[in-house]
Write a protein that holds these residues in place. Structure first.
Motif, PDB file in Angstrom:
ATOM      1  N   GLY A 117       0.802  -1.225   0.000  1.00  0.00           N
ATOM      2  CA  GLY A 117       0.000   0.000   0.000  1.00  0.00           C
ATOM      3  C   GLY A 117       0.831   1.269   0.000  1.00  0.00           C
ATOM      4  O   GLY A 117       0.377   2.311  -0.477  1.00  0.00           O
ATOM      5  N   GLN A 118       2.044   1.205   0.544  1.00  0.00           N
ATOM      6  CA  GLN A 118       2.907   2.384   0.559  1.00  0.00           C
ATOM      7  C   GLN A 118       3.385   2.726  -0.850  1.00  0.00           C
ATOM      8  O   GLN A 118       3.467   3.886  -1.224  1.00  0.00           O
ATOM      9  N   ALA A 121       0.326   4.209  -2.568  1.00  0.00           N
ATOM     10  CA  ALA A 121       0.057   5.579  -2.136  1.00  0.00           C
ATOM     11  C   ALA A 121       1.050   6.530  -2.793  1.00  0.00           C
ATOM     12  O   ALA A 121       0.683   7.613  -3.257  1.00  0.00           O
ATOM     13  N   MET A 125       0.114   9.596  -5.201  1.00  0.00           N
ATOM     14  CA  MET A 125       0.527  10.978  -4.948  1.00  0.00           C
ATOM     15  C   MET A 125       1.427  11.497  -6.069  1.00  0.00           C
ATOM     16  O   MET A 125       1.902  12.617  -6.018  1.00  0.00           O
ATOM     17  N   PHE A 218       7.980   4.944  15.140  1.00  0.00           N
ATOM     18  CA  PHE A 218       7.850   6.218  14.433  1.00  0.00           C
ATOM     19  C   PHE A 218       7.192   7.284  15.274  1.00  0.00           C
ATOM     20  O   PHE A 218       7.585   8.431  15.288  1.00  0.00           O
TER      21      PHE A 218
ATOM     22  N   PHE B 112      -7.600   5.111  -0.263  1.00  0.00           N
ATOM     23  CA  PHE B 112      -7.560   3.656  -0.215  1.00  0.00           C
ATOM     24  C   PHE B 112      -8.366   3.096   0.958  1.00  0.00           C
ATOM     25  O   PHE B 112      -8.579   3.766   1.959  1.00  0.00           O
ATOM     26  N   ASN B 116      -3.257   3.840   3.893  1.00  0.00           N
ATOM     27  CA  ASN B 116      -1.910   3.947   3.325  1.00  0.00           C
ATOM     28  C   ASN B 116      -1.258   5.303   3.594  1.00  0.00           C
ATOM     29  O   ASN B 116      -0.576   5.846   2.727  1.00  0.00           O
ATOM     30  N   LEU B 117      -1.461   5.831   4.792  1.00  0.00           N
ATOM     31  CA  LEU B 117      -0.717   7.032   5.159  1.00  0.00           C
ATOM     32  C   LEU B 117       0.751   6.653   5.315  1.00  0.00           C
ATOM     33  O   LEU B 117       1.075   5.488   5.520  1.00  0.00           O
ATOM     34  N   PHE B 118       1.635   7.667   5.216  1.00  0.00           N
ATOM     35  CA  PHE B 118       3.056   7.397   5.395  1.00  0.00           C
ATOM     36  C   PHE B 118       3.356   7.426   6.891  1.00  0.00           C
ATOM     37  O   PHE B 118       3.302   8.488   7.518  1.00  0.00           O
ATOM     38  N   PRO B 119       3.688   6.282   7.482  1.00  0.00           N
ATOM     39  CA  PRO B 119       3.775   6.194   8.947  1.00  0.00           C
ATOM     40  C   PRO B 119       4.954   6.955   9.538  1.00  0.00           C
ATOM     41  O   PRO B 119       4.947   7.261  10.725  1.00  0.00           O
ATOM     42  N   HIS B 120       5.954   7.272   8.701  1.00  0.00           N
ATOM     43  CA  HIS B 120       7.148   7.935   9.226  1.00  0.00           C
ATOM     44  C   HIS B 120       7.051   9.456   9.123  1.00  0.00           C
ATOM     45  O   HIS B 120       8.002  10.154   9.427  1.00  0.00           O
ATOM     46  N   MET B 121       5.892   9.947   8.696  1.00  0.00           N
ATOM     47  CA  MET B 121       5.722  11.396   8.584  1.00  0.00           C
ATOM     48  C   MET B 121       4.580  11.854   9.485  1.00  0.00           C
ATOM     49  O   MET B 121       3.619  11.120   9.696  1.00  0.00           O
ATOM     50  N   ARG B 125       3.013  16.596   7.375  1.00  0.00           N
ATOM     51  CA  ARG B 125       3.935  16.222   6.288  1.00  0.00           C
ATOM     52  C   ARG B 125       3.307  15.239   5.319  1.00  0.00           C
ATOM     53  O   ARG B 125       3.592  15.269   4.116  1.00  0.00           O
ATOM     54  N   ASN B 126       2.459  14.374   5.821  1.00  0.00           N
ATOM     55  CA  ASN B 126       1.724  13.484   4.927  1.00  0.00           C
ATOM     56  C   ASN B 126       0.991  14.283   3.856  1.00  0.00           C
ATOM     57  O   ASN B 126       0.897  13.866   2.711  1.00  0.00           O
ATOM     58  N   GLU B 129       3.835  16.764   1.669  1.00  0.00           N
ATOM     59  CA  GLU B 129       4.969  16.160   0.971  1.00  0.00           C
ATOM     60  C   GLU B 129       4.826  16.209  -0.565  1.00  0.00           C
ATOM     61  O   GLU B 129       5.730  16.652  -1.262  1.00  0.00           O
ATOM     62  N   ASP B 160       0.874  17.693  14.214  1.00  0.00           N
ATOM     63  CA  ASP B 160       2.165  17.117  14.585  1.00  0.00           C
ATOM     64  C   ASP B 160       2.076  15.672  15.040  1.00  0.00           C
ATOM     65  O   ASP B 160       3.069  15.086  15.448  1.00  0.00           O
ATOM     66  N   TYR B 162       1.488  11.547  14.639  1.00  0.00           N
ATOM     67  CA  TYR B 162       1.846  10.552  13.641  1.00  0.00           C
ATOM     68  C   TYR B 162       0.629   9.664  13.377  1.00  0.00           C
ATOM     69  O   TYR B 162      -0.228   9.500  14.251  1.00  0.00           O
ATOM     70  N   GLU B 164      -0.017   6.587  13.484  1.00  0.00           N
ATOM     71  CA  GLU B 164      -0.364   5.519  14.432  1.00  0.00           C
ATOM     72  C   GLU B 164      -1.076   6.047  15.678  1.00  0.00           C
ATOM     73  O   GLU B 164      -1.634   5.272  16.444  1.00  0.00           O
ATOM     74  N   GLN B 165      -1.038   7.364  15.869  1.00  0.00           N
ATOM     75  CA  GLN B 165      -1.712   7.928  17.036  1.00  0.00           C
ATOM     76  C   GLN B 165      -3.178   8.263  16.750  1.00  0.00           C
ATOM     77  O   GLN B 165      -3.878   8.749  17.627  1.00  0.00           O
ATOM     78  N   ARG B 178      -5.056  14.496   2.054  1.00  0.00           N
ATOM     79  CA  ARG B 178      -3.806  14.313   1.321  1.00  0.00           C
ATOM     80  C   ARG B 178      -4.046  14.231  -0.182  1.00  0.00           C
ATOM     81  O   ARG B 178      -3.248  14.729  -0.982  1.00  0.00           O
TER      82      ARG B 178
END
Lengths: 223, 272
Positions: A117-118, A121, A125, A218, B112, B116-121, B125-126, B129, B160, B162, B164-165, B178
């Motif tokens: 999925g990454q 995505a 984008m 993360f 989706f 499928n968010l970017f977990p490291h941002m 930033r998601n 970006e 701010d 992430y 997962e929160q 996004r």
């Protein structure tokens, strides 16, 4: 024959003087393996199939032949086809290439752990391929494998005595020379082992710390 | 590729304008399984179309091919009259390269099922970006656009955090923001509430409803939420077995379904 402290103290500086050479070779080879490992990883996934197969073949070949044979090949055989390297360059390159194949496997396992999925995505984008790799995939693929990547630094470091075979004056080579000229091997070889322990252990602790940090995940990391 | 009788019937308006999206005899096979069997479908500028149907009917594949995540096995998909998966060289159509896909993809956005968010941002930033690195906006412009949109979906206080929160519903609202900040001409929604806990479905549907009212983006929604489809869609398309079984105005589809399969499909939803 018993342990002679006086002799040990006398020869310690001589053997330890190789420390910068050993560290230099280790770091040099490690950098080669980190970068080349990534290049191999990309090449292996290339949509240009001949490159992908060639890379796969290269990785398998390097991994299944002994590093000592590779070292001799690079240092003694390559000059026959016009590629002459000095012993330091040959040593760094051989170790670097050898370990790059292991690191490319490590990178690959990290990349495989990023969910499909990454990629999708990133595509949705409209990121370019390079942006997808460096902004989306690698930042997720690398942190989980940092402990493995770090571990290879230690493994590589412990492989440096191999270079004695082509006359690089690292710890073991120095110890061997001292031993031969004094007919005493107990102290010099013991000191070599001690030096490896002194350098390896703090590095292992450091890598362990890194591992703990990368486990935090993360959410708690600010960047 | 002629239009089917049903399509002619359903498009009441005079069809002078070029469709935004056009599928012409599009097929898709996964191995031996043919999931789409010659699809003809048009979506107009700003039109909201709901795709419904049993699982395996090919509805998700339809939008995934438009997002260029899945390559059609046959036929032509066009965006603004330009073939998506092909390039015109003279009169011939040849397979498109990444450059061409990237150009056309800029008009398409997608949300989706699994976010499928970017977990490291961070959340911010998601959302910034791609505007910064794909559209080339300045950081300030991108931030402004993102904060504005995140406020709209009710997450202005989570910049701010992430991913997962966040709860599933919040994640999906970020995913919508996004996609929207890229200002696509058509937005694709792939069963965006299927992975959510029931109590979180409402907040996500509301965001999409508001969005549908406010924007002139076209939307293609693959959904199992029949009330929602009825509410939001200008047209509902019922798929069965890789083909369009029936399509039309939501009221006709839900009040007076013609085909037996659609009647059966709907009765299963109404009875639960």
């Amino acid at each position: 024959m018993t342990w002679n402290w006086e002799f040990a103290f006398e020869i310690f500086p001589e053997i330890a003087s190789a420390i910068w050479l050993v560290i230099g070779i280790t770091i040099g080879a490690y950098i080669v393996s980190l970068v080349l490992g990534l290049v191999l990883t990309f090449a292996r996934r290339s949509s240009f199939k001949p490159l992908a197969y060639l890379t796969y073949g290269f990785i398998e070949f390097v991994r299944s032949t002994p590093p000592l044979v590779q070292l001799f090949f690079v240092y003694f055989a390559l000059p026959a086809i016009g590629i002459s390297l000095n012993k330091y360059a040959a040593g760094i390159l051989t170790l670097g290439i050898h370990y790059s194949t292991y690191l490319s496997e490590v990178y690959r396992s990290g990349i495989d752990s990023v969910p499909k999925g990454q990629w999708e995505a990133a595509r949705a984008m409209n990121f370019s391929k390079i942006q997808t790799w460096f902004r989306v995939i690698l930042p997720q693929a690398i942190p989980p494998v940092i402990p493995m990547i770090g571990n290879y630094l230690l493994v590589l470091f412990k492989e440096t005595p191999l270079l004695m075979a082509i006359g690089v004056g690292e710890f073991l080579q120095e110890a061997q020379l001292i031993g031969a000229s004094n007919f005493r091997y107990l102290e010099p070889i013991t000191i070599v082992g001690l030096l490896f322990l002194l350098l390896s252990y703090p590095s292992a602790v450091l890598i362990n710390k890194l591992e703990q940090r990368s486990k935090l995940g993360f959410g708690t990391r600010k960047n | 590729m002629g239009m089917t009788e049903k399509q002619l019937k359903s498009s009441n308006k005079p069809d002078k304008e070029m469709p935004l999206v056009q599928y012409e005899n599009v097929t898709k096979k996964f191995g031996d399984v043919e999931v789409l069997k010659g699809l003809d479908l048009e979506i107009k500028q700003g039109e909201k179309v709901a795709l419904i149907g049993p699982s395996g009917s090919g509805k998700t594949t339809i939008i995934r091919m438009l997002m260029t995540l899945e390559k059609p096995s046959g036929g032509v998909i066009s965006l603004n009259g330009e073939p998506l998966w092909h390039k015109k060289i003279g009169d011939k159509l040849v397979p498109a390269d990444e450059k061409h896909l990237r150009k056309l993809r800029s008009d398409i956005g997608m949300v989706f099922q699994h976010f499928n968010l970017f977990p490291h941002m961070t959340i911010l930033r998601n959302v910034t970006e791609a505007p910064i690195h794909v559209l080339g906006l300045s950081k300030e412009e991108a931030n402004e656009r993102a904060v504005d949109m995140l406020n709209k979906v009710g997450l202005g206080d989570k910049l701010d955090a992430y991913p997962e929160q966040l709860s599933g519903g919040q994640k999906q609202r970020v995913a919508i923001a996004r996609a929207v900040v890229m200002h696509p001409k058509v937005m694709l929604f792939d069963e965006v509430t299927s992975a959510l806990d029931p109590e979180l479905v409402g907040e996500v549907l509301q965001v999409i409803r508001d969005l549908a009212k406010e924007t002139d983006m076209a939307m293609i929604l693959v959904t199992h939420e029949m009330d929602f489809a009825r509410d939001i869609a200008d047209r509902v398309v019922f798929l069965h077995n890789g083909q369009i079984e029936e399509e039309g105005h939501p009221e006709d589809i839900f009040e007076t379904p013609e085909s037996e399969r659609l009647q059966g499909f709907l009765s299963r939803f109404l009875n639960t």
